[in-house]
Design an enzyme around this catalytic site. Structure first.
Site, PDB file in Angstrom:
ATOM      1  N   HIS A 175      61.745  65.067 -18.238  1.00  0.00           N
ATOM      2  CA  HIS A 175      60.222  64.652 -17.904  1.00  0.00           C
ATOM      3  C   HIS A 175      59.577  64.466 -19.437  1.00  0.00           C
ATOM      4  O   HIS A 175      58.970  65.509 -19.712  1.00  0.00           O
ATOM      5  CB  HIS A 175      59.546  65.212 -17.012  1.00  0.00           C
ATOM      6  CG  HIS A 175      58.351  64.889 -16.390  1.00  0.00           C
ATOM      7  ND1 HIS A 175      57.902  64.759 -15.131  1.00  0.00           N
ATOM      8  CD2 HIS A 175      57.169  64.447 -17.245  1.00  0.00           C
ATOM      9  CE1 HIS A 175      56.732  64.197 -15.060  1.00  0.00           C
ATOM     10  NE2 HIS A 175      56.135  64.016 -16.261  1.00  0.00           N
ATOM     11  N   ASN A 193      62.042  60.901 -15.829  1.00  0.00           N
ATOM     12  CA  ASN A 193      60.906  60.455 -15.514  1.00  0.00           C
ATOM     13  C   ASN A 193      60.280  59.337 -16.245  1.00  0.00           C
ATOM     14  O   ASN A 193      60.381  59.147 -17.511  1.00  0.00           O
ATOM     15  CB  ASN A 193      60.014  61.733 -15.568  1.00  0.00           C
ATOM     16  CG  ASN A 193      58.565  61.211 -15.087  1.00  0.00           C
ATOM     17  OD1 ASN A 193      58.421  61.160 -13.831  1.00  0.00           O
ATOM     18  ND2 ASN A 193      57.758  61.182 -16.116  1.00  0.00           N
ATOM     19  N   GLU A 194      59.968  58.286 -15.398  1.00  0.00           N
ATOM     20  CA  GLU A 194      59.417  57.107 -15.904  1.00  0.00           C
ATOM     21  C   GLU A 194      60.228  56.393 -17.051  1.00  0.00           C
ATOM     22  O   GLU A 194      59.693  56.432 -18.178  1.00  0.00           O
ATOM     23  CB  GLU A 194      57.789  57.318 -16.377  1.00  0.00           C
ATOM     24  CG  GLU A 194      56.916  57.654 -15.195  1.00  0.00           C
ATOM     25  CD  GLU A 194      55.515  57.987 -15.602  1.00  0.00           C
ATOM     26  OE1 GLU A 194      55.161  57.879 -16.624  1.00  0.00           O
ATOM     27  OE2 GLU A 194      54.732  57.903 -14.426  1.00  0.00           O
ATOM     28  N   GLN A 218      54.281  70.839 -19.212  1.00  0.00           N
ATOM     29  CA  GLN A 218      52.977  70.704 -19.112  1.00  0.00           C
ATOM     30  C   GLN A 218      52.176  72.012 -18.319  1.00  0.00           C
ATOM     31  O   GLN A 218      51.284  72.093 -18.173  1.00  0.00           O
ATOM     32  CB  GLN A 218      52.565  69.413 -18.082  1.00  0.00           C
ATOM     33  CG  GLN A 218      52.679  68.179 -18.705  1.00  0.00           C
ATOM     34  CD  GLN A 218      52.630  66.872 -18.018  1.00  0.00           C
ATOM     35  OE1 GLN A 218      53.519  66.463 -17.233  1.00  0.00           O
ATOM     36  NE2 GLN A 218      51.524  66.217 -17.843  1.00  0.00           N
TER      37      GLN A 218
HETATM   38  C1  BGC Z   1      53.382  61.653 -16.019  1.00  0.00           C
HETATM   39  C2  BGC Z   1      52.825  62.731 -16.042  1.00  0.00           C
HETATM   40  C3  BGC Z   1      51.522  62.555 -16.450  1.00  0.00           C
HETATM   41  C4  BGC Z   1      50.773  61.909 -15.385  1.00  0.00           C
HETATM   42  C5  BGC Z   1      49.161  61.644 -15.406  1.00  0.00           C
HETATM   43  C6  BGC Z   1      52.648  60.399 -15.466  1.00  0.00           C
HETATM   44  O1  BGC Z   1      52.696  59.236 -16.164  1.00  0.00           O
HETATM   45  O2  BGC Z   1      54.772  61.612 -15.731  1.00  0.00           O
HETATM   46  O3  BGC Z   1      53.506  63.893 -17.029  1.00  0.00           O
HETATM   47  O4  BGC Z   1      50.703  63.968 -16.629  1.00  0.00           O
HETATM   48  O5  BGC Z   1      51.033  60.541 -15.288  1.00  0.00           O
HETATM   49  O6  BGC Z   1      48.815  60.894 -16.657  1.00  0.00           O
END
Ligand code: BGC
Length: 427
Positions: A111, A155-156, A17
């Site tokens: 990520h 991540n997530e 990003q």
């Molecule tokens: C993610 C980010 C994303 C952010 C805002 C999260 O779910 O980890 O990569 O930019 O939310 O939407």
């Protein structure tokens, strides 16, 4: 109000990003497609790859004491089995720059973006993927491990499951419309079904040419229960490698967690949603050192399922309800079942009005403070995001940052919210 000296107050980013030119990744390839779902390609992003030192200094100057960023698998292993020492040295430089500026580096290993080659081999639905992820983790840890104290594996981890649920809901709505006789191809929301179907076929053909598979299983693709197991196995395999190669490191994954609120009649649906989003991961993460909590808003549910944002509510650019109280609610809920350390690894809003960002941070942090006063083991807060950046398929239209970036000159302009966040730091 400030936090204890050992509490982390930081900002977060993700490689794809902000860095720019992540050319060996699956996202880059999808952004270049003729039948792309992306509003625009990531391109140079915010050139953080070259400007990281300036960005880290901005954080330090504002008083932040931690930075969460990701190392990019597609840079480090651009071709299967070919590891790039120059890219690892780059990340070593980022880590050293953090430390020289009194900033604790929190590294995320994955990520969302993966190397393109991984997707050609079946991606996040393939049984081979945990092994590939563990091999990449070993390479990273053997080189960077001694410099790090905190590593997020994934991540997530639950994102693909959430995407699958949204896709399923959407499909049901479409079917209902068609069954109700709306077969002329147009449905509410200005969608054109026939065109969509034709596009889907063309996109599948194009994916076959680019990836060698017609269905790409990227990290954020709708995930099957088998894929969910793959992600869990990848996390556990990486955790085992980290414990073996760098046992001093504290490790965990992060989850996207909504503040799910049940209206009368919605209790059962809400409990089911929470189980999918959170509790079913508990056995897999019980042995982790921390859990990364990521929250942006709440979800209201009644007997029919999730509801639209209440009428008259303030919306962020993402069309989420402005609801900073959600973070405290989620921390309290999570701590009932997860007994380890909690770190808020993401929380924030997309807004062009920085005074709303400041208000959001103020309210979210007062919630975190209340949790700590009640004895919850919350050890850090990372605002998403340090910079206005590439919001995936939505391109550069969403401004989450504490720092604005003029992408034509790459000039950084810190917003007042950056200093405001730093003012909470106890050092
Ligand atoms: C993610 C980010 C994303 C952010 C805002 C999260 O779910 O980890 O990569 O930019 O939310 O939407």
């Amino acid at each position: 109000m400030t936090f204890a000296q050992d509490f982390f107050i930081g900002a977060a980013t993700a490689a794809h990003q902000v860095e720019g030119n992540n050319i060996h990744s699956d996202y880059w390839a999808q952004e270049q497609m003729i039948h792309t779902d992306f509003l625009e390609p990531s391109g140079d992003a915010t050139d953080h790859y070259n400007r990281y030192a300036e960005d880290i200094r901005l954080m330090a100057k504002a008083g932040l004491n931690a930075y969460r960023f990701s190392v990019e698998w597609a840079r480090i292993e651009p071709e299967e089995g070919h590891f790039d020492e120059a890219e690892i040295s780059h990340y070593m430089d980022v880590i050293r720059t953090c430390k020289e500026n009194g900033i604790e580096p929190f590294v995320t290993l994955l990520h969302f973006t993966s190397p393109k080659w991984l997707i050609s081999k079946g991606g996040w639905e393939s049984d081979e993927t945990p092994g590939y992820f563990a091999r990449y983790t070993r390479f990273v840890m053997e080189r960077l491990g001694k410099e790090l104290r905190y590593v997020c594996t994934i991540n997530e981890a639950n994102m693909g499951v959430q995407v699958a649920a949204i896709a399923e809901r959407y499909k049901k709505q479409m079917m209902a419309k068609m069954q109700a006789g709306q077969t002329d191809g147009t449905v509410q929301m200005g969608l054109n079904l026939e065109k969509m179907m034709a596009n889907q076929e063309a996109a599948a053909k194009e994916r076959m040419e680019i990836f060698g598979v017609s269905k790409t299983e990227c990290f954020t693709s709708p995930r099957t229960p088998h894929g969910d197991e793959i992600v869990i196995k990848a996390h556990q395999a990486a955790r085992a490698v980290i414990r073996e190669t760098a046992p001093h490191i504290r490790t965990g994954l992060t989850l996207s967690l909504h503040d799910i609120q049940a209206l009368p009649g919605g209790e059962e649906k809400a409990a089911k949603e929470w189980a999918e989003e959170f509790t079913h991961y508990l056995p897999a993460i019980a042995d982790d050192d921390f859990l990364g909590v990521q929250n942006y808003t709440r979800t209201l549910m009644d007997a029919s399922g999730s509801l639209p944002v209440p009428e008259g509510a303030e919306l962020t650019q993402m069309d989420y309800e402005f609801y900073p109280e959600a973070l405290e609610h989620v921390l309290r809920k999570v701590s009932k079942d997860f007994k380890g350390t909690l770190i808020v690894t993401e929380n924030g809003i997309a807004s062009s009005d920085d005074t709303r960002r400041t208000a959001f941070i103020e309210s979210a942090l007062s919630g975190v403070h209340a949790c700590i006063s009640d004895g919850l083991p919350v050890k850090g807060y990372f605002y998403w995001s340090l910079l206005d950046n590439f919001e995936w398929q939505k391109g550069y239209s969403m401004t989450f940052g504490l720092v604005a970036v003029d992408r034509s000159s790459q000039k950084r302009s810190p917003k007042p919210s950056l200093d405001f966040l730093g003012s909470y730091c106890g050092r």
